[in-house]
Motif scaffolding. Structure first.
Motif, PDB file in Angstrom:
ATOM      1  N   GLU A   1     -52.240   8.685  -7.572  1.00  0.00           N
ATOM      2  CA  GLU A   1     -51.434   8.720  -8.789  1.00  0.00           C
ATOM      3  C   GLU A   1     -52.084   7.901  -9.902  1.00  0.00           C
ATOM      4  OE1 GLU A   1     -46.833   7.695 -10.225  1.00  0.00           O
ATOM      5  OE2 GLU A   1     -47.461   7.448  -8.136  1.00  0.00           O
ATOM      6  N   LEU A   2     -52.650   6.759  -9.568  1.00  0.00           N
ATOM      7  CA  LEU A   2     -53.343   5.947 -10.566  1.00  0.00           C
ATOM      8  C   LEU A   2     -54.591   6.669 -11.092  1.00  0.00           C
ATOM      9  CD1 LEU A   2     -53.079   2.402  -8.901  1.00  0.00           C
ATOM     10  CD2 LEU A   2     -51.785   3.277 -10.863  1.00  0.00           C
ATOM     11  N   GLN A   3     -55.297   7.332 -10.170  1.00  0.00           N
ATOM     12  CA  GLN A   3     -56.472   8.104 -10.594  1.00  0.00           C
ATOM     13  C   GLN A   3     -56.072   9.244 -11.518  1.00  0.00           C
ATOM     14  OE1 GLN A   3     -58.499   9.322  -7.047  1.00  0.00           O
ATOM     15  NE2 GLN A   3     -59.241   7.263  -6.560  1.00  0.00           N
ATOM     16  N   LEU A   4     -54.965   9.883 -11.231  1.00  0.00           N
ATOM     17  CA  LEU A   4     -54.480  10.950 -12.108  1.00  0.00           C
ATOM     18  C   LEU A   4     -54.190  10.422 -13.504  1.00  0.00           C
ATOM     19  CD1 LEU A   4     -52.052  12.951  -9.758  1.00  0.00           C
ATOM     20  CD2 LEU A   4     -54.124  13.825 -10.864  1.00  0.00           C
ATOM     21  N   THR A   5     -53.581   9.280 -13.550  1.00  0.00           N
ATOM     22  CA  THR A   5     -53.272   8.681 -14.858  1.00  0.00           C
ATOM     23  C   THR A   5     -54.551   8.366 -15.624  1.00  0.00           C
ATOM     24  OG1 THR A   5     -51.227   7.733 -13.939  1.00  0.00           O
ATOM     25  CG2 THR A   5     -52.077   6.793 -16.003  1.00  0.00           C
ATOM     26  N   GLN A   6     -55.520   7.818 -14.948  1.00  0.00           N
ATOM     27  CA  GLN A   6     -56.787   7.474 -15.599  1.00  0.00           C
ATOM     28  C   GLN A   6     -57.511   8.733 -16.087  1.00  0.00           C
ATOM     29  OE1 GLN A   6     -58.957   5.178 -12.735  1.00  0.00           O
ATOM     30  NE2 GLN A   6     -57.653   3.362 -12.936  1.00  0.00           N
ATOM     31  N   VAL A   7     -57.525   9.769 -15.243  1.00  0.00           N
ATOM     32  CA  VAL A   7     -58.217  11.007 -15.634  1.00  0.00           C
ATOM     33  C   VAL A   7     -57.498  11.668 -16.807  1.00  0.00           C
ATOM     34  CG1 VAL A   7     -58.857  13.334 -14.880  1.00  0.00           C
ATOM     35  CG2 VAL A   7     -59.220  11.374 -13.364  1.00  0.00           C
ATOM     36  N   ARG A   8     -56.188  11.670 -16.845  1.00  0.00           N
ATOM     37  CA  ARG A   8     -55.446  12.238 -17.981  1.00  0.00           C
ATOM     38  C   ARG A   8     -55.759  11.475 -19.261  1.00  0.00           C
ATOM     39  NH1 ARG A   8     -50.894  12.406 -14.208  1.00  0.00           N
ATOM     40  NH2 ARG A   8     -50.552  14.574 -13.527  1.00  0.00           N
TER      41      ARG A   8
ATOM     42  N   SER B   1     -58.436   9.787 -19.822  1.00  0.00           N
ATOM     43  CA  SER B   1     -59.836  10.072 -20.192  1.00  0.00           C
ATOM     44  C   SER B   1     -59.954  11.435 -20.854  1.00  0.00           C
ATOM     45  CB  SER B   1     -60.724   9.997 -18.942  1.00  0.00           C
ATOM     46  OG  SER B   1     -62.064  10.321 -19.266  1.00  0.00           O
ATOM     47  N   ALA B   2     -59.240  12.437 -20.322  1.00  0.00           N
ATOM     48  CA  ALA B   2     -59.285  13.779 -20.910  1.00  0.00           C
ATOM     49  C   ALA B   2     -58.712  13.775 -22.322  1.00  0.00           C
ATOM     50  CB  ALA B   2     -58.533  14.765 -20.026  1.00  0.00           C
ATOM     51  N   ALA B   3     -57.627  13.053 -22.504  1.00  0.00           N
ATOM     52  CA  ALA B   3     -57.034  12.963 -23.849  1.00  0.00           C
ATOM     53  C   ALA B   3     -57.974  12.257 -24.816  1.00  0.00           C
ATOM     54  CB  ALA B   3     -55.693  12.247 -23.767  1.00  0.00           C
ATOM     55  N   LYS B   4     -58.634  11.220 -24.335  1.00  0.00           N
ATOM     56  CA  LYS B   4     -59.570  10.494 -25.190  1.00  0.00           C
ATOM     57  C   LYS B   4     -60.779  11.352 -25.579  1.00  0.00           C
ATOM     58  CE  LYS B   4     -62.239   6.199 -25.318  1.00  0.00           C
ATOM     59  NZ  LYS B   4     -62.622   4.983 -24.589  1.00  0.00           N
ATOM     60  N   LEU B   5     -61.294  12.133 -24.594  1.00  0.00           N
ATOM     61  CA  LEU B   5     -62.431  13.017 -24.877  1.00  0.00           C
ATOM     62  C   LEU B   5     -62.034  14.106 -25.874  1.00  0.00           C
ATOM     63  CD1 LEU B   5     -63.931  13.354 -21.286  1.00  0.00           C
ATOM     64  CD2 LEU B   5     -64.991  12.205 -23.262  1.00  0.00           C
TER      65      LEU B   5
ATOM     66  N   LEU C   1     -66.146  17.860 -25.256  1.00  0.00           N
ATOM     67  CA  LEU C   1     -65.319  18.895 -24.630  1.00  0.00           C
ATOM     68  C   LEU C   1     -65.812  19.245 -23.226  1.00  0.00           C
ATOM     69  CD1 LEU C   1     -64.743  21.259 -27.727  1.00  0.00           C
ATOM     70  CD2 LEU C   1     -63.106  19.689 -26.663  1.00  0.00           C
ATOM     71  N   THR C   2     -67.139  19.177 -23.040  1.00  0.00           N
ATOM     72  CA  THR C   2     -67.683  19.438 -21.692  1.00  0.00           C
ATOM     73  C   THR C   2     -67.192  18.389 -20.698  1.00  0.00           C
ATOM     74  OG1 THR C   2     -69.656  20.463 -22.669  1.00  0.00           O
ATOM     75  CG2 THR C   2     -69.791  19.731 -20.375  1.00  0.00           C
TER      76      THR C   2
ATOM     77  N   LEU D   1     -60.646  17.592 -16.505  1.00  0.00           N
ATOM     78  CA  LEU D   1     -59.496  18.435 -16.168  1.00  0.00           C
ATOM     79  C   LEU D   1     -59.665  19.050 -14.781  1.00  0.00           C
ATOM     80  CD1 LEU D   1     -58.824  20.193 -19.611  1.00  0.00           C
ATOM     81  CD2 LEU D   1     -57.529  18.329 -18.545  1.00  0.00           C
ATOM     82  N   SER D   2     -60.935  19.412 -14.435  1.00  0.00           N
ATOM     83  CA  SER D   2     -61.191  19.944 -13.097  1.00  0.00           C
ATOM     84  C   SER D   2     -60.901  18.898 -12.028  1.00  0.00           C
ATOM     85  CB  SER D   2     -62.633  20.421 -12.998  1.00  0.00           C
ATOM     86  OG  SER D   2     -62.914  20.868 -11.676  1.00  0.00           O
ATOM     87  N   GLN D   3     -61.351  17.679 -12.274  1.00  0.00           N
ATOM     88  CA  GLN D   3     -61.059  16.580 -11.343  1.00  0.00           C
ATOM     89  C   GLN D   3     -59.564  16.318 -11.276  1.00  0.00           C
ATOM     90  OE1 GLN D   3     -62.933  12.914 -12.443  1.00  0.00           O
ATOM     91  NE2 GLN D   3     -62.352  11.861 -10.514  1.00  0.00           N
ATOM     92  N   LEU D   4     -58.915  16.493 -12.446  1.00  0.00           N
ATOM     93  CA  LEU D   4     -57.473  16.284 -12.480  1.00  0.00           C
ATOM     94  C   LEU D   4     -56.753  17.282 -11.585  1.00  0.00           C
ATOM     95  CD1 LEU D   4     -55.204  14.609 -13.803  1.00  0.00           C
ATOM     96  CD2 LEU D   4     -55.104  16.375 -15.595  1.00  0.00           C
ATOM     97  N   GLY D   5     -57.248  18.525 -11.544  1.00  0.00           N
ATOM     98  CA  GLY D   5     -56.621  19.524 -10.678  1.00  0.00           C
ATOM     99  C   GLY D   5     -56.779  19.180  -9.202  1.00  0.00           C
ATOM    100  N   ASP D   6     -57.989  18.721  -8.841  1.00  0.00           N
ATOM    101  CA  ASP D   6     -58.208  18.329  -7.438  1.00  0.00           C
ATOM    102  C   ASP D   6     -57.325  17.148  -7.058  1.00  0.00           C
ATOM    103  OD1 ASP D   6     -60.095  20.314  -7.252  1.00  0.00           O
ATOM    104  OD2 ASP D   6     -61.784  18.961  -7.676  1.00  0.00           O
ATOM    105  N   LEU D   7     -57.238  16.173  -7.951  1.00  0.00           N
ATOM    106  CA  LEU D   7     -56.401  15.009  -7.666  1.00  0.00           C
ATOM    107  C   LEU D   7     -54.928  15.375  -7.577  1.00  0.00           C
ATOM    108  CD1 LEU D   7     -58.082  12.331  -9.978  1.00  0.00           C
ATOM    109  CD2 LEU D   7     -58.156  12.443  -7.476  1.00  0.00           C
ATOM    110  N   GLN D   8     -54.519  16.308  -8.415  1.00  0.00           N
ATOM    111  CA  GLN D   8     -53.120  16.731  -8.374  1.00  0.00           C
ATOM    112  C   GLN D   8     -52.795  17.410  -7.045  1.00  0.00           C
ATOM    113  OE1 GLN D   8     -50.810  16.053 -10.831  1.00  0.00           O
ATOM    114  NE2 GLN D   8     -49.339  16.771  -9.270  1.00  0.00           N
ATOM    115  N   GLY D   9     -53.727  18.247  -6.571  1.00  0.00           N
ATOM    116  CA  GLY D   9     -53.516  18.891  -5.262  1.00  0.00           C
ATOM    117  C   GLY D   9     -53.454  17.860  -4.142  1.00  0.00           C
TER     118      GLY D   9
END
Length: 259
Positions: free
Chosen positions: A58-65, A67-71, A91-92, A98-106
């Motif tokens: 859950e913490l990793q998901l928060t960090q990745v979100r 990071s994605a918003a910042k990028l 954007l890349t 976002l791909s990592q976010l999907g794996d973490l969410q699963g």
């Protein structure tokens, strides 16, 4: 083969009998309850481990979100500044996040489901352990009461192991007493009949000799008594004292004075 099997079966029977006599159901119930508590503790630790892993994801998901918003914000800023290459790079990186976010969410969803499953299993196991504990205490109380009642009844009726030993000791003492009385009676009969010599008599004397000696002793006594009677009868009678002597003795041996 048959003999070996019979020996093995006999050994198992003896072992089972020994174990059954040494086994205390209360101890077995307490041991089973302790094992169930250990299992419940393991389930709870498993739930805690899964919850910890889920929290980490859950913490990793928060960090990745974040990071994605910042990028995304950086890409917009670079595009506004006419730096399309920088915007493309941002954007890349955002797409990779976002791909990592999907794996973490699963992974997060899987851990959450496992945590819920283990939590439900732990609750069910705890309910069973509590029910077993209540049942265990009831069985232990019933067993203790039955054991006490059995011991009291055995003591009253005299069929307990201790009372059985006392009864056997009394029976053995009575049997030995009867044997001694029978032996003493038999010896008395043998001594009376003359079939058995008396060990207290002199060596070489039997009962017949003893009776003959008694008869001879009685004859000697009778003969001596008759002889003493004859001697008394044949002895002379003592002479009577004269009248003058009697007078002198009465007067103290003094003669009367002459006139």
């Amino acid at each position: 083969m048959g003999l070996a099997r019979r020996i093995a079966d006999l050994f198992r029977i003896k072992a089972n009998k020994a174990l059954d006599s040494a086994e205390d159901p209360r101890e077995m119930l307490d041991y089973s309850y302790s094992r169930q508590l250990e299992l419940l503790s393991k389930v709870r630790r498993g739930v805690a481990d899964v919850a910890t892993s889920r929290k980490r994801v859950e913490l990793q998901l928060t960090q990745v979100r974040q990071s994605a918003a910042k990028l995304e914000a950086q890409a917009q800023q670079a595009l506004s500044a006419g730096r399309e290459e920088i915007a493309r790079e941002a954007l890349t990186r955002r797409a990779a996040a976002l791909s990592q976010l999907g794996d973490l969410q699963g992974q997060y969803d899987s851990l959450q489901a496992e945590e819920e499953r283990l939590t439900l299993a732990g609750q069910r196991l705890q309910a069973k352990v509590e029910a077993f504990r209540s049942r265990k205490e009831m069985v232990k109380a019933s067993y203790t009461a039955a054991e006490a009642r059995t011991r009291i009844n055995e003591s009253v009726t005299g069929i307990s192991e201790e009372m059985g030993d006392i009864g056997l000791a009394i029976q053995r003492a009575e049997d030995k007493t009867a044997q001694l009385e029978a032996r003493a009676g038999a010896l008395d009969e043998l001594l009376a009949s003359g079939a058995l010599e008396d060990a207290t008599l002199p060596a070489g004397h039997d009962d017949l000799q003893t009776r003959l000696a008694a008869i001879s002793t009685e004859g000697d006594v009778d003969e001596q008594l008759a002889r003493m009677k004859r001697e008394l009868e044949s002895a002379p009678a003592p002479s009577a004292p004269s009248a003058e002597s009697a007078i002198d003795e009465q007067s103290g041996g003094k003669a009367a004075p002459e006139e």
